[in-house]
Design a protein around this motif. Sequence first.
Motif, PDB file in Angstrom:
ATOM      1  N   ILE A  11      -1.336   5.901  -4.398  1.00  0.00           N
ATOM      2  CA  ILE A  11      -2.668   6.296  -3.946  1.00  0.00           C
ATOM      3  C   ILE A  11      -2.545   6.905  -2.551  1.00  0.00           C
ATOM      4  O   ILE A  11      -1.559   6.694  -1.861  1.00  0.00           O
ATOM      5  N   ALA A  12      -3.559   7.670  -2.173  1.00  0.00           N
ATOM      6  CA  ALA A  12      -3.578   8.329  -0.859  1.00  0.00           C
ATOM      7  C   ALA A  12      -2.286   9.116  -0.627  1.00  0.00           C
ATOM      8  O   ALA A  12      -1.741   9.136   0.476  1.00  0.00           O
ATOM      9  N   ARG A  13      -1.823   9.801  -1.675  1.00  0.00           N
ATOM     10  CA  ARG A  13      -0.545  10.519  -1.593  1.00  0.00           C
ATOM     11  C   ARG A  13      -0.554  11.647  -0.579  1.00  0.00           C
ATOM     12  O   ARG A  13       0.493  12.000  -0.049  1.00  0.00           O
ATOM     13  N   ARG A  14      -1.711  12.188  -0.304  1.00  0.00           N
ATOM     14  CA  ARG A  14      -1.740  13.296   0.650  1.00  0.00           C
ATOM     15  C   ARG A  14      -1.354  12.860   2.055  1.00  0.00           C
ATOM     16  O   ARG A  14      -1.071  13.692   2.905  1.00  0.00           O
ATOM     17  N   PHE A  15      -1.371  11.536   2.304  1.00  0.00           N
ATOM     18  CA  PHE A  15      -0.958  11.025   3.612  1.00  0.00           C
ATOM     19  C   PHE A  15       0.504  10.575   3.633  1.00  0.00           C
ATOM     20  O   PHE A  15       1.013  10.152   4.669  1.00  0.00           O
ATOM     21  N   THR A  16       1.165  10.672   2.465  1.00  0.00           N
ATOM     22  CA  THR A  16       2.570  10.286   2.400  1.00  0.00           C
ATOM     23  C   THR A  16       3.429  11.442   2.900  1.00  0.00           C
ATOM     24  O   THR A  16       4.260  11.987   2.182  1.00  0.00           O
ATOM     25  N   ILE A  17       3.192  11.824   4.111  1.00  0.00           N
ATOM     26  CA  ILE A  17       3.956  12.895   4.737  1.00  0.00           C
ATOM     27  C   ILE A  17       4.546  12.361   6.038  1.00  0.00           C
ATOM     28  O   ILE A  17       3.919  11.557   6.721  1.00  0.00           O
ATOM     29  N   PRO A  18       5.774  12.773   6.353  1.00  0.00           N
ATOM     30  CA  PRO A  18       6.407  12.270   7.582  1.00  0.00           C
ATOM     31  C   PRO A  18       5.595  12.619   8.821  1.00  0.00           C
ATOM     32  O   PRO A  18       5.038  13.707   8.930  1.00  0.00           O
ATOM     33  N   MET A  19       5.534  11.681   9.743  1.00  0.00           N
ATOM     34  CA  MET A  19       4.785  11.897  10.977  1.00  0.00           C
ATOM     35  C   MET A  19       5.403  13.011  11.821  1.00  0.00           C
ATOM     36  O   MET A  19       4.700  13.681  12.575  1.00  0.00           O
ATOM     37  N   LYS A  67       0.652   7.804   6.089  1.00  0.00           N
ATOM     38  CA  LYS A  67       0.060   6.790   5.204  1.00  0.00           C
ATOM     39  C   LYS A  67       0.333   5.399   5.750  1.00  0.00           C
ATOM     40  O   LYS A  67      -0.560   4.555   5.822  1.00  0.00           O
ATOM     41  N   GLY A  68       1.562   5.137   6.167  1.00  0.00           N
ATOM     42  CA  GLY A  68       1.910   3.840   6.725  1.00  0.00           C
ATOM     43  C   GLY A  68       1.264   3.586   8.066  1.00  0.00           C
ATOM     44  O   GLY A  68       0.837   2.466   8.358  1.00  0.00           O
ATOM     45  N   PHE A  69       1.172   4.633   8.889  1.00  0.00           N
ATOM     46  CA  PHE A  69       0.592   4.495  10.227  1.00  0.00           C
ATOM     47  C   PHE A  69      -0.898   4.172  10.150  1.00  0.00           C
ATOM     48  O   PHE A  69      -1.370   3.191  10.728  1.00  0.00           O
ATOM     49  N   ILE A  70      -1.613   4.992   9.377  1.00  0.00           N
ATOM     50  CA  ILE A  70      -3.061   4.782   9.228  1.00  0.00           C
ATOM     51  C   ILE A  70      -3.338   3.507   8.444  1.00  0.00           C
ATOM     52  O   ILE A  70      -4.248   2.736   8.767  1.00  0.00           O
ATOM     53  N   GLY A  71      -2.517   3.264   7.411  1.00  0.00           N
ATOM     54  CA  GLY A  71      -2.689   2.069   6.581  1.00  0.00           C
ATOM     55  C   GLY A  71      -2.583   0.794   7.388  1.00  0.00           C
ATOM     56  O   GLY A  71      -3.364  -0.134   7.195  1.00  0.00           O
ATOM     57  N   MET A  72      -1.626   0.742   8.319  1.00  0.00           N
ATOM     58  CA  MET A  72      -1.442  -0.475   9.117  1.00  0.00           C
ATOM     59  C   MET A  72      -2.640  -0.719  10.022  1.00  0.00           C
ATOM     60  O   MET A  72      -3.027  -1.869  10.244  1.00  0.00           O
ATOM     61  N   MET A  73      -3.250   0.333  10.530  1.00  0.00           N
ATOM     62  CA  MET A  73      -4.423   0.147  11.394  1.00  0.00           C
ATOM     63  C   MET A  73      -5.620  -0.349  10.582  1.00  0.00           C
ATOM     64  O   MET A  73      -6.300  -1.294  10.993  1.00  0.00           O
ATOM     65  N   ILE A  74      -5.857   0.274   9.436  1.00  0.00           N
ATOM     66  CA  ILE A  74      -6.993  -0.128   8.596  1.00  0.00           C
ATOM     67  C   ILE A  74      -6.793  -1.538   8.047  1.00  0.00           C
ATOM     68  O   ILE A  74      -7.694  -2.391   8.112  1.00  0.00           O
ATOM     69  N   LEU A  75      -5.598  -1.790   7.528  1.00  0.00           N
ATOM     70  CA  LEU A  75      -5.312  -3.118   6.971  1.00  0.00           C
ATOM     71  C   LEU A  75      -5.240  -4.182   8.060  1.00  0.00           C
ATOM     72  O   LEU A  75      -5.584  -5.341   7.828  1.00  0.00           O
ATOM     73  N   PHE A  94       0.826  -1.207   0.000  1.00  0.00           N
ATOM     74  CA  PHE A  94       0.000   0.000   0.000  1.00  0.00           C
ATOM     75  C   PHE A  94       0.861   1.260   0.000  1.00  0.00           C
ATOM     76  O   PHE A  94       0.589   2.212  -0.733  1.00  0.00           O
ATOM     77  N   CYS A  95       1.920   1.260   0.796  1.00  0.00           N
ATOM     78  CA  CYS A  95       2.791   2.440   0.895  1.00  0.00           C
ATOM     79  C   CYS A  95       3.546   2.700  -0.402  1.00  0.00           C
ATOM     80  O   CYS A  95       3.952   3.827  -0.666  1.00  0.00           O
ATOM     81  N   LYS A  96       3.735   1.652  -1.221  1.00  0.00           N
ATOM     82  CA  LYS A  96       4.429   1.808  -2.497  1.00  0.00           C
ATOM     83  C   LYS A  96       3.497   2.283  -3.616  1.00  0.00           C
ATOM     84  O   LYS A  96       3.953   2.810  -4.623  1.00  0.00           O
ATOM     85  N   LEU A  97       2.197   2.061  -3.431  1.00  0.00           N
ATOM     86  CA  LEU A  97       1.237   2.421  -4.480  1.00  0.00           C
ATOM     87  C   LEU A  97       1.029   3.939  -4.539  1.00  0.00           C
ATOM     88  O   LEU A  97       1.045   4.617  -3.512  1.00  0.00           O
TER      89      LEU A  97
END
Length: 197
Positions: free
Chosen positions: A30-38, A58-66, A25-28
């Motif tokens: 998509i959802a680029r607006r969340f690809t910002i450093p925490m 993106k990775g933080f939220i993605g891991m919770m949803i996935l 997901f992080c490589k795709l």
Amino acid sequence: MARFLLTLYITLMAVIFAGVANMVFCKLPIARRFTIPMDGGKTLSDGKRLFGENKTWKGFIGMMILGSLSQIIWGLCLTIVPSLEQYNLFYAAYKNVWQTNSWIGLLLGFAYVLFELPNSFMKRRLDIRPGKTAENRWKWLFVFIDQADSLLGCALVVALLVPITWQQFLGIILVGSGTHIIVNQVLFRFHLRKNPF
């Protein structure tokens, strides 16, 4: 021993799936607006970043949803094979229904990414580049920590939700870390990771 290992894998298989799915997901694009450093690019008084570029929302939220979705899907898979369902530690205390699986997966995903942050913080202090590990005599210690930090978070979630033994707690961390290294090797081969550890 076989039953012990089977219990650990059946209990945390959804987290393994979620971790791989989140890497993809992080490589795709998509959802680029969340690809910002925490850490928002901020530095501390030492002039070094808080977490670095690789820890993104993106990775933080993605891991919770996935994590939540994987737990739901894994729960459904286990209803098809009831003989395996009994090995999932969560189902000794909770029903295997999608509502329960959704919040268990969310908690596991949250703990997984949350417990990676202190390690990232320490690596920035030691001038270890994001996505890399130490290149000195402490290399293998950091390789282990890189794999074990997220598993410690998952082990704590399991321990908070269901009664487990200290052997199972350590098993989640140690067996999980070994599995993490193997999965990382596979992801590296498929160019989903920049390094094998």
